[in-house]
Design a protein around this motif. Sequence first.
Motif, PDB file in Angstrom:
ATOM      1  N   ARG A   1       7.890  70.900   8.369  1.00 15.19           N
ATOM      2  CA  ARG A   1       8.577  70.594   9.995  1.00 15.19           C
ATOM      3  C   ARG A   1       8.209  68.773  10.058  1.00 15.19           C
ATOM      4  O   ARG A   1       6.896  68.965  10.856  1.00 15.19           O
ATOM      5  CB  ARG A   1       8.683  71.168  10.783  1.00 15.19           C
ATOM      6  CG  ARG A   1       8.566  70.389  12.236  1.00 15.19           C
ATOM      7  CD  ARG A   1      10.036  69.848  12.506  1.00 15.19           C
ATOM      8  NE  ARG A   1      11.483  70.963  12.237  1.00 15.19           N
ATOM      9  CZ  ARG A   1      12.059  71.239  13.585  1.00 15.19           C
ATOM     10  NH1 ARG A   1      11.058  71.688  14.904  1.00 15.19           N
ATOM     11  NH2 ARG A   1      13.029  72.175  13.381  1.00 15.19           N
TER      12      ARG A   1
ATOM     13  N   ASP B   1      13.925  68.461   8.777  1.00 17.13           N
ATOM     14  CA  ASP B   1      13.014  69.686   7.875  1.00 17.13           C
ATOM     15  C   ASP B   1      13.446  69.582   6.665  1.00 17.13           C
ATOM     16  O   ASP B   1      13.757  69.174   6.371  1.00 17.13           O
ATOM     17  CB  ASP B   1      13.805  70.779   8.310  1.00 17.13           C
ATOM     18  CG  ASP B   1      13.235  70.765  10.183  1.00 17.13           C
ATOM     19  OD1 ASP B   1      12.093  70.977   9.936  1.00 17.13           O
ATOM     20  OD2 ASP B   1      15.035  71.391  10.871  1.00 17.13           O
TER      21      ASP B   1
ATOM     22  N   GLU C   1      20.031  69.419  25.503  1.00 14.66           N
ATOM     23  CA  GLU C   1      21.054  70.678  24.676  1.00 14.66           C
ATOM     24  C   GLU C   1      22.560  70.334  24.506  1.00 14.66           C
ATOM     25  O   GLU C   1      22.789  69.764  25.753  1.00 14.66           O
ATOM     26  CB  GLU C   1      20.697  72.321  25.522  1.00 14.66           C
ATOM     27  CG  GLU C   1      21.768  72.424  24.091  1.00 14.66           C
ATOM     28  CD  GLU C   1      21.489  74.673  24.533  1.00 14.66           C
ATOM     29  OE1 GLU C   1      22.086  75.464  23.646  1.00 14.66           O
ATOM     30  OE2 GLU C   1      20.818  74.658  24.854  1.00 14.66           O
TER      31      GLU C   1
ATOM     32  N   ARG D   1      20.754  71.671  18.997  1.00 16.07           N
ATOM     33  CA  ARG D   1      20.907  73.177  19.450  1.00 16.07           C
ATOM     34  C   ARG D   1      19.848  73.167  19.930  1.00 16.07           C
ATOM     35  O   ARG D   1      18.933  71.979  20.653  1.00 16.07           O
ATOM     36  CB  ARG D   1      21.462  73.644  18.359  1.00 16.07           C
ATOM     37  CG  ARG D   1      20.694  73.577  16.291  1.00 16.07           C
ATOM     38  CD  ARG D   1      20.165  74.804  16.026  1.00 16.07           C
ATOM     39  NE  ARG D   1      18.497  74.473  14.837  1.00 16.07           N
ATOM     40  CZ  ARG D   1      18.806  73.640  14.113  1.00 16.07           C
ATOM     41  NH1 ARG D   1      19.968  73.206  14.027  1.00 16.07           N
ATOM     42  NH2 ARG D   1      17.955  73.856  13.156  1.00 16.07           N
ATOM     43  N   ALA D   2      19.266  73.736  21.120  1.00 13.16           N
ATOM     44  CA  ALA D   2      18.364  73.451  21.555  1.00 13.16           C
ATOM     45  C   ALA D   2      17.051  74.180  21.778  1.00 13.16           C
ATOM     46  O   ALA D   2      16.183  72.450  21.696  1.00 13.16           O
ATOM     47  CB  ALA D   2      18.385  75.370  22.468  1.00 13.16           C
ATOM     48  N   GLU D   3      16.774  74.360  20.232  1.00  5.39           N
ATOM     49  CA  GLU D   3      15.408  73.779  19.115  1.00  5.39           C
ATOM     50  C   GLU D   3      15.469  72.518  19.285  1.00  5.39           C
ATOM     51  O   GLU D   3      13.714  72.626  18.898  1.00  5.39           O
ATOM     52  CB  GLU D   3      15.580  75.171  18.446  1.00  5.39           C
ATOM     53  CG  GLU D   3      14.046  75.219  17.310  1.00  5.39           C
ATOM     54  CD  GLU D   3      13.899  74.564  16.409  1.00  5.39           C
ATOM     55  OE1 GLU D   3      12.902  74.114  16.192  1.00  5.39           O
ATOM     56  OE2 GLU D   3      14.479  73.802  15.541  1.00  5.39           O
ATOM     57  N   ILE D   4      16.264  71.989  18.249  1.00  3.11           N
ATOM     58  CA  ILE D   4      15.994  70.855  18.329  1.00  3.11           C
ATOM     59  C   ILE D   4      15.938  69.454  19.182  1.00  3.11           C
ATOM     60  O   ILE D   4      15.192  68.899  19.172  1.00  3.11           O
ATOM     61  CB  ILE D   4      17.243  70.095  17.588  1.00  3.11           C
ATOM     62  CG1 ILE D   4      17.364  70.837  15.551  1.00  3.11           C
ATOM     63  CG2 ILE D   4      17.203  67.997  16.967  1.00  3.11           C
ATOM     64  CD1 ILE D   4      15.723  70.786  14.790  1.00  3.11           C
TER      65      ILE D   4
ATOM     66  N   TYR E   1      17.084  65.028  12.395  1.00  2.00           N
ATOM     67  CA  TYR E   1      17.947  64.651  12.413  1.00  2.00           C
ATOM     68  C   TYR E   1      17.366  63.645  14.009  1.00  2.00           C
ATOM     69  O   TYR E   1      15.977  63.404  14.323  1.00  2.00           O
ATOM     70  CB  TYR E   1      17.590  65.908  13.523  1.00  2.00           C
ATOM     71  CG  TYR E   1      18.189  67.351  13.032  1.00  2.00           C
ATOM     72  CD1 TYR E   1      19.564  67.554  12.884  1.00  2.00           C
ATOM     73  CD2 TYR E   1      17.409  67.600  12.788  1.00  2.00           C
ATOM     74  CE1 TYR E   1      19.763  68.680  12.709  1.00  2.00           C
ATOM     75  CE2 TYR E   1      17.358  69.464  11.698  1.00  2.00           C
ATOM     76  CZ  TYR E   1      18.651  69.218  11.689  1.00  2.00           C
ATOM     77  OH  TYR E   1      19.155  70.259  11.214  1.00  2.00           O
TER      78      TYR E   1
ATOM     79  N   ALA F   1      14.590  70.256  22.331  1.00  3.16           N
ATOM     80  CA  ALA F   1      13.443  70.462  22.816  1.00  3.16           C
ATOM     81  C   ALA F   1      12.871  69.670  22.143  1.00  3.16           C
ATOM     82  O   ALA F   1      11.300  69.090  22.276  1.00  3.16           O
ATOM     83  CB  ALA F   1      12.819  72.453  22.620  1.00  3.16           C
ATOM     84  N   ALA F   2      12.365  70.172  20.727  1.00  3.11           N
ATOM     85  CA  ALA F   2      11.752  68.347  20.007  1.00  3.11           C
ATOM     86  C   ALA F   2      11.848  67.388  20.226  1.00  3.11           C
ATOM     87  O   ALA F   2      11.153  67.009  19.853  1.00  3.11           O
ATOM     88  CB  ALA F   2      11.885  69.541  18.315  1.00  3.11           C
TER      89      ALA F   2
END
Length: 262
Positions: free
Chosen positions: A228, A243, A135, A124-127, A161, A129-130
């Motif tokens: 995190r 997380d 995506e 997903r977008a947030e992970i 992840y 990016a990290a």
Amino acid sequence: MAVAYERIADELRTAIRAGRLGPGDRLPAETKLAERFGRSVPTVREALRTLRDEGLIEKRHGVGNFVRRERTPARRTNLRHQWEKDRAREPVARRALTGATEHDTGLKVNDLVFRARYREIPARAEIAAALGVHEGAALLERSYRTRHASESAPFGLVTSYLVRDMIAPNPDLLDETKEPWPGGTQSQFHSVGIELDRVEERVTARPPTPEEAEELELPPGTSVLVLRKVSYATDGRVVDVTDVILPGDRTELLFTTPLERW
């Protein structure tokens, strides 16, 4: 002047702290307590609610109220990552003797019950990016639960992840049945030629979700610590985003910063 429910709560609290009611002991039924104290059942319920909010007792639906057993505390320090790195290349037999949870709690391997669940998911977008990937990239999501064998709640809720293609050269890293991996994640990375350079951890606090409160068996009003963890390889890549949800009633975070001398 204390109101009636406060006086009842105080007497029961004193009995618990003095050891007259020990961990796991069942309290008398609400009707019996009402008779004993000469008060109404609603007043007794308010006293019991106060003790539950303080974490002294717990209610088991359909069974009764019990003195809450003290949970095993855990102290998580920022030095644990170097400790894990130092062990990553040791022989399997040495790595298998202890792990990060044992390091944090002082327990032995045989004291613990461990569970791991793996699944492949799109990022997903947030992970994404990290991790620095697009995506929808294929990730391996790993969920871990570790608890004391005598307790039912885990020490924390851990979700990690990893980029699937990064660890695919070693098929064992895609197989949850290989867990617990002696030496932990840094030893897993070592098996595919990855060395960690640094680990960044950010910690916040918030109320738990209902699901978190239930799984961690939190007393009412207890917050969780949300950690995190981002792991960087020596080539600068982010190789792991983890997380961790930690129970605020039995977790201590200790940070030690060595300072250079003048």
